[in-house]
Design a protein around this motif. Structure first.
Motif, mmCIF file in Angstrom:
data_model
loop_
_atom_site.group_PDB
_atom_site.id
_atom_site.type_symbol
_atom_site.label_atom_id
_atom_site.label_comp_id
_atom_site.label_asym_id
_atom_site.label_seq_id
_atom_site.Cartn_x
_atom_site.Cartn_y
_atom_site.Cartn_z
ATOM 1 N N GLU A 15 -32.659 55.257 8.840
ATOM 2 C CA GLU A 15 -33.560 54.753 8.233
ATOM 3 C C GLU A 15 -34.049 55.051 6.585
ATOM 4 O O GLU A 15 -33.715 54.362 5.451
ATOM 5 N N HIS A 16 -34.080 56.419 6.670
ATOM 6 C CA HIS A 16 -34.687 57.043 5.412
ATOM 7 C C HIS A 16 -33.790 58.082 4.802
ATOM 8 O O HIS A 16 -33.878 58.689 3.964
ATOM 9 N N LYS A 19 -31.865 63.592 3.652
ATOM 10 C CA LYS A 19 -32.690 64.275 2.706
ATOM 11 C C LYS A 19 -34.017 63.589 2.677
ATOM 12 O O LYS A 19 -35.293 64.183 2.486
ATOM 13 N N GLY A 20 -33.961 62.389 3.131
ATOM 14 C CA GLY A 20 -35.529 61.640 3.209
ATOM 15 C C GLY A 20 -36.400 61.663 4.389
ATOM 16 O O GLY A 20 -37.413 61.156 4.380
ATOM 17 N N ALA A 98 -24.265 57.085 3.670
ATOM 18 C CA ALA A 98 -25.428 57.199 2.647
ATOM 19 C C ALA A 98 -25.387 58.358 1.795
ATOM 20 O O ALA A 98 -25.571 58.415 0.758
ATOM 21 N N SER A 149 -25.866 47.153 8.330
ATOM 22 C CA SER A 149 -26.731 46.280 8.148
ATOM 23 C C SER A 149 -26.947 45.510 9.196
ATOM 24 O O SER A 149 -26.072 45.087 10.058
ATOM 25 N N LYS B 19 -32.743 61.210 -4.434
ATOM 26 C CA LYS B 19 -33.533 62.314 -3.801
ATOM 27 C C LYS B 19 -32.788 63.700 -3.618
ATOM 28 O O LYS B 19 -33.436 64.637 -3.880
ATOM 29 N N ALA B 98 -26.523 54.040 -1.500
ATOM 30 C CA ALA B 98 -26.904 55.191 -0.885
ATOM 31 C C ALA B 98 -28.297 55.125 -0.435
ATOM 32 O O ALA B 98 -28.512 55.698 0.818
#
Lengths: 175, 175
Positions: A15-16, A19-20, A98, A149, B19, B98
């Motif tokens: 989802e994030h 690294k997020g 991603a 998606s 990020k 990304a």
DNA sequence: GTCAGGGCTGACCGATCGGTCAGCTACGGT
DNA sequence: ACCGTAGCTGACCGATCGGTCAGCCCTGAC
């Protein structure tokens, strides 16, 4: 508990992004402390590695199967195998696509470029033409993005249409 | 200097993600100090915003053009317009794809979901069938990933084959 | 000559990051 | 009853993050 941590991490990474997502985020989602994560896993990278080992092995195995095939057989096997793999590991696919550029340093993912190269080669029907290479790349990206998606369709419909769409893209006669 | 900073940031964001790129990285690449960046731009987000404003506007404009078309006209215009846009902003496309999930909070990118929705609708030929929706998503992802990856082919070959491949994927008769 | 201000910078700030460590609890073996 | 250990945690660490600020340098107007 290990399994619970991995599930939470998989969801959050997808989802994030890797690294997020912080270790704290994973700990909260898993309902334990950050220190507990690092008791079960050597570090943040180790969690990612464990998550991506299985799909990487699957991709590697597929590329080996494809290596001995040629022509139409290679194309059909590549499409079916890739679609199946992408659907089975759709969250992992999202993570990989991603932040691919940075992740190829990881030893677990070192096999990916060659495996994807073999996949593209099979999808292109062993052709070196730019046209075939572009088309193969379109299939690889199209399937991955579509699977990542959340399109609201039944799983078997998704699988069928992905295979059909990929074969159409490749200009492969549908049976 | 502003332009120089933006160029460096675009390259770094595309390579390591938003990020994954620090203000220091951008400063080093641009050959100035981190404080200088924040003299020219309100913050890291402002740099990203300025980079993505132009492609966002382009996508928004395309979706408005498509809104008044239908059937084959809509499909052909959607494919040609999207491929052109993706090629013109291939680095920006890489950034957006990304880390899309987190970026939709930005007001500049708020228009993207609806614009992409309209694009998908046009690509699907205004059809509601799951088959058409999956296929449209494959085209959107396939074109984006292919354009973002560095496939070693001439630009006009790439454009031609992307359009042809997309139309094949959609099952659209090629002229 | 001098003064105003735009361009730029080093030093610094609080927050958050990934990771370490000593120690707590619970429990199975003996 | 005792102990070893697996599971887990709060407190803490150094590094790095995005961002702030006082002040330097240079140039053009007067």
């Amino acid at each position: 508990m290990r399994r619970h941590i991995l599930d939470s991490a998989l969801r959050l990474f997808a989802e994030h992004g890797f690294k997020g997502t912080s270790l704290n985020d994973i700990a909260v989602e898993a309902g334990c402390s950050k220190a507990s994560l690092l008791y079960h896993f050597a570090g943040k990278d180790a969690i990612l590695t464990e998550l991506l080992t299985s799909p990487a092995e699957g991709l590697s195995a597929l590329s080996q199967e494809l290596a001995v095939l040629d022509g139409d057989q290679a194309v059909e096997a590549a499409v079916a195998g890739y679609v199946g793999l992408a659907m089975r590991f759709h969250l992992e696919v999202k993570i990989i696509f991603a932040e691919l550029p940075d992740m190829l340093g990881h030893p677990v993912l070192a096999v990916i470029p060659e495996a994807v190269g073999e996949l593209a080669d099979a999808l292109a029907g062993r052709s070196e033409e730019p046209r075939a290479r572009v088309t193969a790349q379109m299939v690889i990206g199209g399937v991955a993005v579509t699977v990542a998606s959340e399109v609201d369709v039944a799983r078997d419909t998704m699988r069928t249409e992905l295979v059909r769409g990929a074969l159409r893209t490749l200009g492969h006669p549908t049976s």
